[in-house]
Scaffold this motif. Structure first.
Motif, PDB file in Angstrom:
ATOM      1  N   VAL A 199       1.087  -0.974   0.106  1.00 53.19           N
ATOM      2  CA  VAL A 199       0.079  -0.270  -0.371  1.00 53.19           C
ATOM      3  C   VAL A 199       1.082   1.013   0.202  1.00 53.19           C
ATOM      4  N   TYR A 200       2.315   1.202   0.617  1.00 54.60           N
ATOM      5  CA  TYR A 200       3.076   2.580   0.572  1.00 54.60           C
ATOM      6  C   TYR A 200       3.255   2.852  -0.561  1.00 54.60           C
ATOM      7  N   LYS A 201       3.960   1.656  -1.463  1.00 56.15           N
ATOM      8  CA  LYS A 201       4.285   1.674  -2.588  1.00 56.15           C
ATOM      9  C   LYS A 201       2.897   2.151  -3.841  1.00 56.15           C
ATOM     10  N   GLU A 222      -6.401  -4.766   1.908  1.00 54.21           N
ATOM     11  CA  GLU A 222      -7.564  -3.542   0.939  1.00 54.21           C
ATOM     12  C   GLU A 222      -8.729  -2.752   2.085  1.00 54.21           C
ATOM     13  N   GLN A 223      -7.958  -3.757   3.521  1.00 58.46           N
ATOM     14  CA  GLN A 223      -8.447  -2.680   4.297  1.00 58.46           C
ATOM     15  C   GLN A 223      -8.313  -1.445   4.816  1.00 58.46           C
ATOM     16  N   LEU A 224      -7.018  -1.850   4.638  1.00 58.82           N
ATOM     17  CA  LEU A 224      -5.778  -0.553   4.603  1.00 58.82           C
ATOM     18  C   LEU A 224      -6.266   0.778   3.216  1.00 58.82           C
ATOM     19  N   LYS A 225      -6.318   0.108   2.180  1.00 57.95           N
ATOM     20  CA  LYS A 225      -6.828   0.472   1.438  1.00 57.95           C
ATOM     21  C   LYS A 225      -8.406   1.547   1.245  1.00 57.95           C
ATOM     22  N   GLN A 226      -8.945   0.496   1.404  1.00 58.70           N
ATOM     23  CA  GLN A 226     -10.877   1.561   1.847  1.00 58.70           C
ATOM     24  C   GLN A 226     -11.118   2.261   2.968  1.00 58.70           C
ATOM     25  N   ALA A 227      -9.855   1.998   4.162  1.00 61.62           N
ATOM     26  CA  ALA A 227      -9.545   3.735   4.805  1.00 61.62           C
ATOM     27  C   ALA A 227      -8.820   4.207   4.410  1.00 61.62           C
ATOM     28  N   ILE A 228      -7.780   4.184   3.253  1.00 60.46           N
ATOM     29  CA  ILE A 228      -6.948   5.918   3.208  1.00 60.46           C
ATOM     30  C   ILE A 228      -8.170   6.045   2.178  1.00 60.46           C
TER      31      ILE A 228
END
Length: 182
Positions: free
Chosen positions: A82-84, A170-176
Protein backbone atom coordinates in the motif's frame (compact mmCIF):
# COMPACT_ATOMS: atom_id res chain seq x y z
CA UNK A 1 -19.89 -33.52 21.24
CA UNK A 2 -16.33 -32.47 20.44
CA UNK A 3 -17.18 -31.87 16.77
CA UNK A 4 -20.10 -29.59 17.71
CA UNK A 5 -17.78 -27.58 19.98
CA UNK A 6 -15.21 -27.20 17.22
CA UNK A 7 -17.85 -26.18 14.68
CA UNK A 8 -19.30 -23.64 17.11
CA UNK A 9 -15.83 -22.23 17.80
CA UNK A 10 -15.09 -21.91 14.07
CA UNK A 11 -18.45 -20.20 13.42
CA UNK A 12 -17.76 -17.73 16.24
CA UNK A 13 -14.28 -16.98 14.88
CA UNK A 14 -15.57 -16.45 11.33
CA UNK A 15 -18.35 -14.20 12.62
CA UNK A 16 -15.87 -12.12 14.62
CA UNK A 17 -13.62 -11.80 11.56
CA UNK A 18 -16.48 -10.69 9.32
CA UNK A 19 -17.71 -8.11 11.82
CA UNK A 20 -14.24 -6.64 12.36
CA UNK A 21 -13.24 -6.73 8.70
CA UNK A 22 -16.25 -4.66 7.66
CA UNK A 23 -15.96 -2.18 10.48
CA UNK A 24 -12.22 -1.91 10.93
CA UNK A 25 -12.15 1.87 10.86
CA UNK A 26 -15.00 3.89 12.26
CA UNK A 27 -15.97 7.03 10.41
CA UNK A 28 -17.03 10.16 12.25
CA UNK A 29 -20.32 11.82 11.37
CA UNK A 30 -19.82 15.34 12.75
CA UNK A 31 -17.15 17.73 13.98
CA UNK A 32 -18.00 17.06 17.64
CA UNK A 33 -16.20 13.74 17.23
CA UNK A 34 -12.88 15.28 16.10
CA UNK A 35 -10.03 13.90 18.17
CA UNK A 36 -6.65 15.59 17.86
CA UNK A 37 -3.89 12.99 17.83
CA UNK A 38 -0.69 13.47 19.82
CA UNK A 39 2.24 14.72 17.76
CA UNK A 40 5.19 12.41 17.23
CA UNK A 41 8.66 13.71 16.39
CA UNK A 42 11.04 10.80 15.83
CA UNK A 43 13.74 9.53 13.47
CA UNK A 44 13.22 6.57 11.16
CA UNK A 45 15.52 3.68 10.26
CA UNK A 46 17.20 5.88 7.63
CA UNK A 47 17.96 8.72 10.06
CA UNK A 48 15.25 11.01 8.66
CA UNK A 49 13.29 13.13 11.15
CA UNK A 50 9.48 12.93 10.99
CA UNK A 51 7.07 15.37 12.64
CA UNK A 52 3.44 14.25 12.32
CA UNK A 53 2.17 17.84 12.46
CA UNK A 54 4.14 18.64 9.31
CA UNK A 55 1.98 16.16 7.39
CA UNK A 56 -1.22 18.20 7.75
CA UNK A 57 -3.02 18.24 4.43
CA UNK A 58 -2.19 14.56 3.89
CA UNK A 59 -3.72 11.34 5.17
CA UNK A 60 -1.34 9.74 7.68
CA UNK A 61 -1.29 6.07 8.64
CA UNK A 62 0.64 5.18 11.80
CA UNK A 63 1.22 1.50 12.56
CA UNK A 64 2.64 0.52 15.97
CA UNK A 65 4.35 -2.86 15.80
CA UNK A 66 7.06 -5.13 17.25
CA UNK A 67 9.45 -7.68 15.73
CA UNK A 68 8.21 -10.43 18.06
CA UNK A 69 4.55 -9.85 17.08
CA UNK A 70 3.48 -12.49 14.57
CA UNK A 71 0.48 -10.48 13.35
CA UNK A 72 2.64 -7.37 12.93
CA UNK A 73 5.12 -9.25 10.77
CA UNK A 74 2.27 -10.87 8.85
CA UNK A 75 0.72 -7.50 7.87
CA UNK A 76 4.00 -5.76 6.97
CA UNK A 77 4.06 -6.88 3.30
CA UNK A 78 0.54 -5.46 2.91
CA UNK A 79 1.65 -2.13 4.39
CA UNK A 80 4.66 -2.14 2.05
CA UNK A 81 2.40 -2.81 -0.94
CA UNK A 82 0.00 0.00 0.00
CA UNK A 83 2.93 2.34 0.74
CA UNK A 84 4.18 1.86 -2.82
CA UNK A 85 0.70 2.00 -4.39
CA UNK A 86 0.04 5.39 -2.77
CA UNK A 87 3.33 6.93 -3.93
CA UNK A 88 5.91 5.99 -1.28
CA UNK A 89 5.02 9.00 0.92
CA UNK A 90 5.54 11.43 -2.00
CA UNK A 91 1.86 12.22 -2.60
CA UNK A 92 -1.26 12.63 -0.41
CA UNK A 93 -0.69 9.61 1.84
CA UNK A 94 2.02 9.09 4.47
CA UNK A 95 2.56 5.60 5.89
CA UNK A 96 4.73 5.22 8.97
CA UNK A 97 5.58 2.36 11.27
CA UNK A 98 6.54 2.94 14.89
CA UNK A 99 8.84 0.53 16.71
CA UNK A 100 10.01 0.63 20.32
CA UNK A 101 13.67 -0.38 20.46
CA UNK A 102 15.43 -0.90 23.77
CA UNK A 103 17.87 1.88 24.64
CA UNK A 104 19.98 3.23 27.49
CA UNK A 105 17.12 5.60 28.23
CA UNK A 106 14.57 2.78 28.24
CA UNK A 107 16.17 -0.68 28.61
CA UNK A 108 12.73 -2.23 29.18
CA UNK A 109 11.18 -0.90 25.98
CA UNK A 110 9.02 -3.32 23.99
CA UNK A 111 11.47 -4.55 21.35
CA UNK A 112 15.08 -5.38 20.50
CA UNK A 113 17.83 -2.81 19.88
CA UNK A 114 17.43 -0.23 17.08
CA UNK A 115 20.09 -1.81 14.84
CA UNK A 116 18.35 -5.18 15.15
CA UNK A 117 15.05 -3.61 14.10
CA UNK A 118 16.75 -1.98 11.10
CA UNK A 119 18.29 -5.34 10.12
CA UNK A 120 14.90 -7.00 10.54
CA UNK A 121 13.30 -4.44 8.18
CA UNK A 122 16.04 -4.95 5.57
CA UNK A 123 15.70 -8.72 5.75
CA UNK A 124 11.92 -8.45 5.25
CA UNK A 125 12.33 -5.87 2.42
CA UNK A 126 10.26 -3.31 4.30
CA UNK A 127 11.11 0.17 3.03
CA UNK A 128 8.37 2.39 4.45
CA UNK A 129 9.70 4.60 7.26
CA UNK A 130 9.65 3.09 10.72
CA UNK A 131 10.05 5.62 13.50
CA UNK A 132 12.29 4.52 16.35
CA UNK A 133 10.71 5.43 19.68
CA UNK A 134 13.51 4.61 22.10
CA UNK A 135 11.73 6.38 24.97
CA UNK A 136 8.40 4.59 24.52
CA UNK A 137 6.55 7.91 24.90
CA UNK A 138 4.59 7.68 21.64
CA UNK A 139 3.30 4.24 22.67
CA UNK A 140 2.16 5.81 25.93
CA UNK A 141 0.61 8.90 24.27
CA UNK A 142 -1.35 6.75 21.83
CA UNK A 143 -2.41 4.29 24.53
CA UNK A 144 -0.93 1.24 22.81
CA UNK A 145 -1.93 -1.92 24.66
CA UNK A 146 -1.91 -4.45 21.80
CA UNK A 147 0.09 -5.12 18.67
CA UNK A 148 -0.31 -4.23 15.92
CA UNK A 149 -2.34 -1.05 16.32
CA UNK A 150 -2.98 1.22 13.33
CA UNK A 151 -4.27 4.81 13.29
CA UNK A 152 -5.56 6.76 10.29
CA UNK A 153 -5.31 10.54 10.62
CA UNK A 154 -7.25 12.79 8.27
CA UNK A 155 -5.92 15.80 6.34
CA UNK A 156 -6.85 18.16 9.18
CA UNK A 157 -4.76 16.18 11.67
CA UNK A 158 -7.66 14.50 13.45
CA UNK A 159 -8.19 10.82 14.13
CA UNK A 160 -10.27 9.22 11.41
CA UNK A 161 -10.16 5.72 12.87
CA UNK A 162 -8.00 2.99 14.34
CA UNK A 163 -7.82 -0.74 14.69
CA UNK A 164 -6.13 -2.85 17.31
CA UNK A 165 -5.11 -6.00 15.48
CA UNK A 166 -3.86 -6.97 12.04
CA UNK A 167 -5.39 -5.61 8.85
CA UNK A 168 -4.83 -6.53 5.23
CA UNK A 169 -4.03 -4.40 2.17
CA UNK A 170 -7.65 -4.11 1.04
CA UNK A 171 -8.84 -2.93 4.45
CA UNK A 172 -6.00 -0.41 4.62
CA UNK A 173 -6.69 0.89 1.10
CA UNK A 174 -10.39 1.20 1.88
CA UNK A 175 -9.64 3.24 5.02
CA UNK A 176 -7.20 5.48 3.14
CA UNK A 177 -9.50 6.03 0.15
CA UNK A 178 -12.45 6.78 2.41
CA UNK A 179 -10.37 9.34 4.32
CA UNK A 180 -8.99 10.92 1.14
CA UNK A 181 -12.56 11.61 -0.06
CA UNK A 182 -13.38 13.72 3.00
Amino acid sequence: MKIKSKVFFIVVLISMFLVTSFSVFSAKTNNKDDVKVPNIILYDQYGKKHNIEEYKGKVVVINFWATWCRYCVQEMPDFEKVYKEFGSNQKDVIILGVAGPKSKENPNNIDVQKDEISQFLKKKNITYPTLMDESGKSFEKYGIRAFPTTFVINKKGYLEGFVSGAINAEQLKQAINSTLKK
